[in-house]
Design an enzyme around this catalytic site. Structure first.
Site, short mmCIF file in Angstrom:
data_model
loop_
_atom_site.label_atom_id
_atom_site.label_comp_id
_atom_site.label_asym_id
_atom_site.label_seq_id
_atom_site.Cartn_x
_atom_site.Cartn_y
_atom_site.Cartn_z
N LYS A 120 29.99 11.41 -27.46
CA LYS A 120 28.91 12.38 -27.65
C LYS A 120 27.58 11.79 -27.22
O LYS A 120 26.77 12.46 -26.56
CB LYS A 120 28.84 12.81 -29.13
CG LYS A 120 30.00 13.73 -29.52
CD LYS A 120 30.09 13.95 -31.03
CE LYS A 120 31.37 14.73 -31.35
NZ LYS A 120 31.62 14.84 -32.80
N GLN A 164 29.56 13.53 -38.84
CA GLN A 164 30.91 13.37 -38.31
C GLN A 164 31.93 13.45 -39.45
O GLN A 164 31.80 12.78 -40.48
CB GLN A 164 31.01 12.02 -37.58
CG GLN A 164 32.36 11.74 -36.94
CD GLN A 164 32.61 12.54 -35.65
OE1 GLN A 164 31.70 13.14 -35.09
NE2 GLN A 164 33.84 12.55 -35.20
N ASP A 187 26.75 21.93 -35.49
CA ASP A 187 28.21 21.98 -35.62
C ASP A 187 28.67 23.33 -36.20
O ASP A 187 29.85 23.64 -36.16
CB ASP A 187 28.66 20.86 -36.57
CG ASP A 187 29.45 19.79 -35.87
OD1 ASP A 187 29.93 20.04 -34.75
OD2 ASP A 187 29.59 18.69 -36.46
N1 LIG Z 1 31.24 16.95 -37.52
C1 LIG Z 1 32.24 16.81 -36.65
N2 LIG Z 1 32.16 17.48 -35.48
C2 LIG Z 1 33.17 17.36 -34.57
O1 LIG Z 1 33.11 17.97 -33.49
C3 LIG Z 1 34.28 16.50 -34.86
C4 LIG Z 1 34.27 15.83 -36.09
N3 LIG Z 1 33.26 16.02 -36.96
N4 LIG Z 1 35.29 15.00 -36.41
C5 LIG Z 1 36.34 14.69 -35.48
C6 LIG Z 1 36.60 15.81 -34.52
C7 LIG Z 1 37.33 15.39 -33.28
N5 LIG Z 1 36.45 15.71 -32.20
C8 LIG Z 1 36.68 15.43 -30.86
C9 LIG Z 1 35.68 15.52 -29.93
C10 LIG Z 1 35.88 15.16 -28.62
C11 LIG Z 1 37.11 14.71 -28.21
C12 LIG Z 1 37.28 14.30 -26.79
O2 LIG Z 1 36.34 14.20 -26.03
N6 LIG Z 1 38.48 14.02 -26.34
C13 LIG Z 1 38.75 13.64 -24.97
C14 LIG Z 1 39.31 12.26 -24.86
C15 LIG Z 1 38.64 11.20 -25.64
C16 LIG Z 1 39.43 9.91 -25.64
O3 LIG Z 1 40.28 9.71 -24.76
O4 LIG Z 1 39.22 9.11 -26.55
C17 LIG Z 1 39.78 14.58 -24.39
O5 LIG Z 1 40.50 15.21 -25.20
O6 LIG Z 1 39.87 14.65 -23.19
C18 LIG Z 1 38.15 14.63 -29.11
C19 LIG Z 1 37.93 15.01 -30.44
C20 LIG Z 1 35.30 16.24 -32.69
N7 LIG Z 1 35.32 16.31 -34.00
#
Ligand SMILES: Nc1nc(=O)c2c([nH]1)NC[C@@H]1CN(c3ccc(C(=O)N[C@@H](CCC(=O)O)C(=O)O)cc3)C=[N+]21
Ligand SMILES: NC(=O)C1=CN([C@@H]2O[C@H](COP(=O)(O)OP(=O)(O)OC[C@H]3O[C@@H](n4cnc5c(N)ncnc54)[C@H](OP(=O)(O)O)[C@@H]3O)[C@@H](O)[C@H]2O)C=CC1
Ligand SMILES: [Mg+2]
Length: 360
Positions: A120, A164, A187
């Site tokens: 992020k 988060q 969020d």
């Molecule tokens: N307040 C809060 N807001 C959130 O938005 C939030 C949270 N808590 N807690 C956890 C989850 C999980 N989450 C992700 C965000 C981006 C990827 C992301 O970018 N994933 C990439 C790959 C990343 C990698 O390879 O490590 C993809 O799927 O291509 C994944 C998971 C947001 N979350």
């Protein structure tokens, strides 16, 4: 000019003839829109529907009449949206000398949480958005989180605050979220934002990033939502529940499947659109899907992988190899919903800053 990505930027509802219609507003004119790519009906000739823009294979049939699903390229769409956001941020900087600012409160040492937050922050930097991370210990108190929220709330350069999740067990997550200032809740997790998403005739200030990203993928790929059967697997506050509410705003007929659901497979098989947000690898097998269904895989489950950069890689809920033979379109993990979540977070932060400065 980019003001909103979701078609009908604020999803408005018009009463009349017993039906509510999502209103398309002109607020999202600047966004590139592709014509329908994926239809819910299986068609023989996908080439006529295939849009060159995303450069992916359209769904096709092989000799044994098996489908090969189109890949819904979340990464490519997210990149496109992020570059449009960057352009808007620089327009803002040039005309009023301000940039959007995002604050992240991280109280978890879990490596994948650290990675998400790092992603992020990098995305903010690339878009010209200021970011500020407060890291707290796993054992931190509610007061420490409140203190961080208050600091960011009083800081006029911060327009969005993200706590988060999940928070450590001993903290009252609901209470923490309810103390976020509404106008900085990028969020969309504040109970008032969630409530307004749920209630007809009301508009949330922010829609949660992951649900918004899922819908945006469907819209950009031309998937019809209105009148279709959608099954959302999972009912968490952060994904499943708001996704089911948002799909209803787009007039899908929504069924929610959760840990207590009997015969989830049978229910899922009725769906034109399946959104899975559980966090259980291979939960959704090919046999769970109706032929031609569109599948959005939100799950991101870390599995050990010594060959990858951080010692783990992410897998989704959907058995991808099976799904591509039955579905008409599938999101991959990684490269599907995850990047869209981040793009929507940047977009919400930009929107928050625009509101703060009355800059449009
Ligand atoms: N307040 C809060 N807001 C959130 O938005 C939030 C949270 N808590 N807690 C956890 C989850 C999980 N989450 C992700 C965000 C981006 C990827 C992301 O970018 N994933 C990439 C790959 C990343 C990698 O390879 O490590 C993809 O799927 O291509 C994944 C998971 C947001 N979350
Ligand atoms: N790509 C992205 O941007 C994001 C990805 N995620 C990922 O999505 C997944 C879900 O996250 P989150 O919603 O926070 O998770 P939660 O653990 O909060 O919720 C999981 C949900 O799945 C349901 N569930 C559990 N087991 C089953 C089962 N066997 N069959 C059907 N439903 C089941 C639970 O049901 P019940 O309510 O009955 O307990 C619950 O509603 C995770 O992998 C997470 O990492 C999350 C956010 C963003
Ligand atoms: Mg989670």
């Amino acid at each position: 000019m980019l003001t909103a990505v979701l078609r009908g930027g604020s999803v408005g509802f018009r009463k009349g003839l017993g039906a509510w219609k999502a209103l398309s507003t002109s607020r999202c004119d600047g966004i590139l829109r592709s014509p329908p790519l994926v239809s819910l009906d299986v068609v023989e000739d996908w080439s006529t529907r295939f849009d060159q823009d995303y450069g992916e294979m359209p769904a096709s049939l092989n000799q044994s009449n098996e489908l090969t699903a189109a890949l819904i390229d979340g990464k490519a769409i997210a990149d496109e949206i992020r570059s449009e956001i960057a352009t808007e941020v620089s327009r803002m900087k040039t005309s009023i000398g301000k940039v959007p600012g995002l604050a992240v409160i991280l109280a978890s040492q879990r490596r994948e949480c650290q990675t998400y937050v790092r992603n992020k922050v990098i995305a903010c930097e690339e878009a010209g958005i200021r970011s500020d991370v407060t890291e707290l210990q796993d054992c931190c108190s509610e007061d420490e989180i409140l203190c961080a929220i208050t600091n960011f709330n009083e800081n006029p350069d911060i327009h969005g605050i993200l706590v988060q999740l999940p928070l450590p067990q001993h903290l009252d997550e609901g209470r923490m979220l309810s103390l976020l200032p509404l106008e900085k809740d990028v969020d969309g997790f504040h109970p008032l934002n969630m409530g307004n998403l749920a209630m007809r005739g009301r508009e949330p200030l922010f829609i949660s990033c992951t649900p918004k990203g899922c819908i945006e993928l469907l819209l950009r790929y031309g998937v019809e939502i209105e009148g279709k059967r959608a099954v959302v697997i999972g009912r968490s506050n952060i994904v499943g529940l708001p996704t089911s509410l948002l799909l209803q705003r787009y007039h899908a007929t929504v069924t929610v499947v959760h840990a207590f659901t009997e015969n989830p497979e049978e229910i899922a098989r009725e769906a034109d659109i399946v959104v899975s947000a559980v966090g259980m690898p291979n939960l959704v097998r090919g046999s769970w899907l109706k032929r031609g269904a569109v599948v959005i895989d939100v799950g991101t489950y870390p599995v050990e992988d010594p060959n990858s950069e951080y010692g783990y890689r992410l897998t989704g809920d959907v058995c991808y190899e099976e799904a591509v033979k039955v579905a008409s379109a599938v999101t991959p993990v990684p490269g599907g919903v995850g990047p869209m979540t981040i793009a929507m977070l940047l977009l919400n932060t930009l929107e928050a800053a625009k509101r703060a400065y009355n800059f449009y």
